[in-house]
Enzyme design. Structure first.
Site, short mmCIF file in Angstrom:
data_model
loop_
_atom_site.label_atom_id
_atom_site.label_comp_id
_atom_site.label_asym_id
_atom_site.label_seq_id
_atom_site.Cartn_x
_atom_site.Cartn_y
_atom_site.Cartn_z
N ARG A 99 0.82 -1.21 0.00
CA ARG A 99 0.00 0.00 0.00
C ARG A 99 0.86 1.27 0.00
NH1 ARG A 99 -5.49 -0.91 1.25
NH2 ARG A 99 -5.66 1.29 1.77
N TYR A 155 -0.99 -1.53 -4.44
CA TYR A 155 -1.72 -2.79 -4.38
C TYR A 155 -2.88 -2.68 -3.39
CZ TYR A 155 2.17 -4.77 -6.99
OH TYR A 155 3.11 -5.03 -7.95
N PRO A 156 -4.10 -3.05 -3.79
CA PRO A 156 -5.29 -2.89 -2.94
C PRO A 156 -5.40 -4.00 -1.89
CG PRO A 156 -5.93 -3.86 -5.03
CD PRO A 156 -4.45 -3.58 -5.13
N LYS A 157 -4.49 -3.97 -0.92
CA LYS A 157 -4.33 -5.08 0.02
C LYS A 157 -5.06 -4.84 1.33
CE LYS A 157 0.05 -6.61 -1.89
NZ LYS A 157 1.22 -7.43 -1.63
N LYS A 158 -5.70 -5.92 1.82
CA LYS A 158 -6.35 -5.94 3.12
C LYS A 158 -5.99 -7.23 3.83
CE LYS A 158 -10.65 -4.68 3.57
NZ LYS A 158 -12.12 -4.59 3.42
#
Length: 246
Positions: free
Chosen positions: A109, A114-117
């Site tokens: 992030r 990158y759309p990381k969770k």
């Protein structure tokens, strides 16, 4: 700590940074991909302009096991990528990514887009079946299965799958909530060795979840699947579009 020293740090906490400097090298990085056909209207609501969808409403569901990553350790990741084009260049828009490693979330992030969770994916072999699962909290979000190493996939074809350009959104607000950064980012893996590549029969189940809405892009038809083992280096991203420039 001197001001000149503060400005040289990569991130916080200053004396225990969330991640080290790259490059980030992945050994034995394992991919399990299922490409499926979904609802075209659902894709149009999700994919941001100026990215353009193709005629076929496809999604790539991907599981990645990364047991040996320089600076980041071992983790597993799961997400959805959508085939798109930008100015005629074909690639994949990274829609959502869920993983179980805090340094990898932070670096993805902060240093990229990158759309990381946080999530709890697993990739494993159950008897004669390659299995990928994703849990968000205590609830199951996805189950993917594929026949284990049924048919060899051409290594060049596998490399082309992995090395498609990725498109991502980078959004950071000012402290008052107004826009500060709103950009479209691109990155493309180029330093890669493909060791093995396989395909086989595959199935994918997605379950409704408000905070991990994979099933907003429902599975209508399985198109293809792949199981690919690689070594690679994570590429540096570049800005290709700035939403805040008029």
């Amino acid at each position: 700590m001197l001001k000149s020293e503060v400005s040289k740090q990569i991130t916080t906490p200053l004396t225990a940074p969330a991640f080290p400097r790259g490059p980030y090298r992945f050994h034995n990085r394992e991919y399990f991909n299922i490409i499926y056909r979904t609802d075209a209207d659902a894709l149009r609501k999700i994919v941001p302009e100026p990215l353009e969808l193709g005629e076929d409403p496809l999604v790539r569901f991907e599981m990645m096991a990364m047991p040996d990553t320089s600076g980041l350790g071992s983790y597993t990741e799961c997400g959805q990528a959508i085939p798109v084009s930008y100015n005629g260049k074909k690639g994949d828009y990274l829609h959502m990514m869920y993983l179980d490693n805090q340094p990898a979330i932070a670096v993805g992030r902060e240093l990229s887009a990158y759309p990381k969770k946080l999530g709890y994916p697993k990739l494993f072999v159950d008897s004669d079946t390659l299995v990928g699962t994703l849990d968000y909290g205590k609830l199951r979000v996805a189950i993917a299965t594929m026949g284990y190493k049924h048919k060899q996939l051409d290594l060049n074809e596998a490399k082309e799958q992995i090395c498609r350009p990725n498109f991502m959104l980078k959004i950071i607000p000012n402290y008052d909530g107004t826009p500060r950064i709103c950009e479209l980012i691109s990155a493309q893996i180029k330093d890669i060795t493909v060791h093995e590549a396989w395909t086989g029969p595959a199935r994918l189940q997605l379950f409704d979840h408000a905070m991990a809405p994979f099933n907003d892009l429902p599975v209508k038809e399985i198109v293809s699947s792949s199981h690919i083992l690689t070594d690679l280096t994570l590429p540096s991203p570049e800005v290709i579009y700035d939403y805040l420039k008029k």
